[in-house]
Design an enzyme around this catalytic site. Structure first.
Site, PDB file in Angstrom:
ATOM      1  N   TYR A  58       0.864  -1.306   0.011  1.00  0.00           N
ATOM      2  CA  TYR A  58      -0.076  -0.145   0.012  1.00  0.00           C
ATOM      3  C   TYR A  58       0.902   1.137  -0.230  1.00  0.00           C
ATOM      4  CZ  TYR A  58      -3.379   3.497   1.613  1.00  0.00           C
ATOM      5  OH  TYR A  58      -4.194   4.631   1.931  1.00  0.00           O
ATOM      6  N   ASP A  66       9.313   2.949  -0.960  1.00  0.00           N
ATOM      7  CA  ASP A  66       8.539   3.398  -0.234  1.00  0.00           C
ATOM      8  C   ASP A  66       8.709   3.096   1.325  1.00  0.00           C
ATOM      9  OD1 ASP A  66       4.915   3.272   0.075  1.00  0.00           O
ATOM     10  OD2 ASP A  66       6.151   4.163   1.352  1.00  0.00           O
ATOM     11  N   LYS A  79       5.410   9.404   8.285  1.00  0.00           N
ATOM     12  CA  LYS A  79       5.212   9.221   9.666  1.00  0.00           C
ATOM     13  C   LYS A  79       6.360   9.347  10.616  1.00  0.00           C
ATOM     14  CE  LYS A  79       2.851   4.970   7.751  1.00  0.00           C
ATOM     15  NZ  LYS A  79       1.450   4.739   8.397  1.00  0.00           N
TER      16      LYS A  79
HETATM   17  P1  KE4 Z   1      -0.484   8.560   4.504  1.00  0.00           P
HETATM   18  O1  KE4 Z   1      -0.923   9.297   3.281  1.00  0.00           O
HETATM   19  O2  KE4 Z   1      -1.369   7.513   5.122  1.00  0.00           O
HETATM   20  O3  KE4 Z   1       0.243   9.369   5.492  1.00  0.00           O
HETATM   21  O4  KE4 Z   1       0.703   7.503   4.104  1.00  0.00           O
HETATM   22  C1  KE4 Z   1       0.440   6.627   3.025  1.00  0.00           C
HETATM   23  C2  KE4 Z   1       1.319   5.578   2.994  1.00  0.00           C
HETATM   24  C3  KE4 Z   1       2.321   5.219   2.085  1.00  0.00           C
HETATM   25  N1  KE4 Z   1       3.184   4.135   2.161  1.00  0.00           N
HETATM   26  C4  KE4 Z   1       3.075   3.203   3.179  1.00  0.00           C
HETATM   27  C5  KE4 Z   1       4.050   2.099   3.374  1.00  0.00           C
HETATM   28  C6  KE4 Z   1       2.254   3.314   4.145  1.00  0.00           C
HETATM   29  O5  KE4 Z   1       2.107   2.341   5.273  1.00  0.00           O
HETATM   30  C7  KE4 Z   1       1.052   4.338   4.015  1.00  0.00           C
HETATM   31  C8  KE4 Z   1       0.031   4.409   5.182  1.00  0.00           C
HETATM   32  N2  KE4 Z   1      -0.023   3.651   5.947  1.00  0.00           N
HETATM   33  C9  KE4 Z   1      -1.594   3.299   6.504  1.00  0.00           C
HETATM   34  C10 KE4 Z   1      -1.378   2.043   7.799  1.00  0.00           C
HETATM   35  N3  KE4 Z   1      -0.302   0.908   7.311  1.00  0.00           N
HETATM   36  C11 KE4 Z   1      -2.009   4.395   7.141  1.00  0.00           C
HETATM   37  C12 KE4 Z   1      -3.268   4.181   8.079  1.00  0.00           C
HETATM   38  C13 KE4 Z   1      -4.340   4.680   7.559  1.00  0.00           C
HETATM   39  O6  KE4 Z   1      -4.495   4.691   6.347  1.00  0.00           O
HETATM   40  O7  KE4 Z   1      -5.184   5.131   8.285  1.00  0.00           O
END
Ligand code: KE4
Length: 430
Positions: free
Chosen positions: A144, A239, A267
């Site tokens: 993801y 990523d 993060k």
């Molecule tokens: P954000 O747009 O949510 O800040 O980041 C997206 C993203 C990109 N790449 C990786 C590897 C990620 O894990 C994420 C976002 N992670 C999720 C949980 N694994 C965010 C939690 C959520 O969607 O509420």
């Protein structure tokens, strides 16, 4: 456990916010309960609006590697706050955080800050397309990269948690430029990248996947990926939104000694405030506006409060012994967890761990890719989640996410979590 106030807030929230939450996975849909609303958090603890206290293993999905409200981070934000909250103009803080990121990630010559991981990855693939003049993005099933249109194909995290194949609203002519292949599948990787007719601009991967649950790269897979992307002039994007500063000061790329062409971060580098970043070789980054023609922008990019939180966080991470301490804690916790699984649920679970991120799959295993991860017993995970929550342990409300250990987790916290795991395992034993 009294949850009256959470129930009140949830019914109110649902009238105003879709599903009552501002990010789908928080709705706890896949674990058969309603979300608890948080009042505050400190260290390893989260306290909900009914004053129930939990030991937190979600850590805001990764950012809170120091634990919540670390004093040095709070002070840094307070000091920045005295000077204002947002200017829409450059500040020295952005230079300071950029230096810290680039020092930690030698494969990055330049870095651009944005406000989320999605913005980082979305911008990185636009840049890769602009730099190469090619249009196809290759990703991996179960990985993801945020919710930009191009990524919502066989994605992980909330997309698989909610069991939606991709997403309505993403036009076919966007999806057709994204190829998703199985993670850890050498043969498909080789065949796909060798097909010049595909006009592949980039490959994007979570070097250690966290969004189908934790799935490490098979021995040699990342090396093969690097070799093939170099051979076929394809931009390799790591990523590391989760992995960056989690698996090592230099993230997965330093742990596995691979130099990608671009890296996405998020993060941890925001210390709990909204920050994302993408960076890479200068010949690629020089294509980004205003230096180059590829456009990307953001009102709150480089926000001073977020920069201050990120700087303070990385300063603490740089203290001698931080990662050794975290690694040792995670390793011993996982060893005890495995013993409990072997004792109460022999052959029914698989524990995947890299550093301080781990997932207990209710799955005989091995769990090596999206297909094997999807064989997990999500109903049983839901029961485990609820049993643990009632015992004061806050886990990810999805089988397909990671649990995180932070520096704030004490030996007592971990012992308590193991004790609660034991009684929960007993409860869900067949
Ligand atoms: P954000 O747009 O949510 O800040 O980041 C997206 C993203 C990109 N790449 C990786 C590897 C990620 O894990 C994420 C976002 N992670 C999720 C949980 N694994 C965010 C939690 C959520 O969607 O509420």
């Amino acid at each position: 456990m009294k949850i009256d106030n959470s129930n009140l807030f949830f019914s109110k929230a649902q009238k105003l916010i879709p599903g009552g939450v501002n990010s789908p996975v928080r709705a706890c849909k896949s674990v058969g309960c309603d979300p608890l609303f948080v009042k505050k958090a400190a260290g390893s603890k989260i306290i909900d609006v009914d004053n129930n206290e939990f030991i937190d293993f979600v850590c805001s999905w990764g950012p809170m590697i120091l634990g919540h409200n670390h004093p040095k981070v709070v002070t840094a934000i307070q000091q920045a706050l005295e000077n204002g909250t947002s200017y829409g103009a450059p500040t020295p803080l952005e230079i300071e955080l950029a230096e810290m990121v680039i020092n930690a990630f030698p494969a990055m010559d330049k870095v651009r800050f944005v406000s989320s991981g999605t913005e980082a990855t979305m911008s990185a693939i636009r840049l890769a397309r602009g730099y190469t003049g090619k249009k196809v993005v290759v990703k991996f099933d179960g990985c993801y990269h945020g919710h930009a249109d191009s990524f919502l194909v066989q994605a992980g995290s909330g997309v698989i948690t909610l069991g939606i194949p991709g997403s309505p609203g993403v036009p076919d002519d966007i999806v057709k430029n994204t190829i998703s292949i199985p993670y850890n599948d050498f043969e498909t990787l080789e065949k796909t990248l060798a097909d010049e007719s595909l006009e592949i601009a980039c490959v994007i991967i979570e070097p250690v996947a966290g969004n189908m649950g934790v799935v490490p790269p098979t021995e040699g897979f990342l090396e093969k990926l690097r070799e093939l992307t170099t051979e076929h002039n394809i931009v390799l994007i790591f990523d590391e939104v989760i992995n960056g500063f989690r698996l090592a000061p230099g993230g997965a790329q330093s742990r596995f000694n691979i130099a990608p062409d671009m890296t996405c971060l998020g993060k941890i580098i925001g210390g709990g405030l909204p920050v994302g970043a993408y960076g890479g070789k200068k010949e690629i980054m020089s294509q980004i506006a205003p230096e180059g023609p590829v456009y990307q922008a953001g009102t709150l990019s480089g926000n001073p409060l977020a920069m201050a939180a990120g700087i303070a966080t990385l300063q603490v991470l740089a203290e001698p012994g931080f990662y050794d301490r975290l690694e040792a804690k995670a390793e011993s916790f996982a060893a005890e967890l495995q013993k409990l699984a072997d004792k109460y649920l022999p052959g029914e679970t698989t524990l995947n761990r890299v550093g301080s991120m781990m997932t207990t799959f209710f799955n005989p295993g091995p769990v090596v890719d999206f297909k094997s991860a999807m064989k997990s017993d999500t109903e049983r995970y839901g029961r485990f989640f609820r049993e643990m929550l009632m015992r004061g342990i806050w886990l990810a409300p999805s089988q397909f996410e990671a649990a995180f250990i932070s520096d704030a987790h004490s030996q007592e916290d971990l012992a308590q979590a193991l004790e609660m795991t034991e009684s929960s395992f007993k409860k869900i034993k067949k």
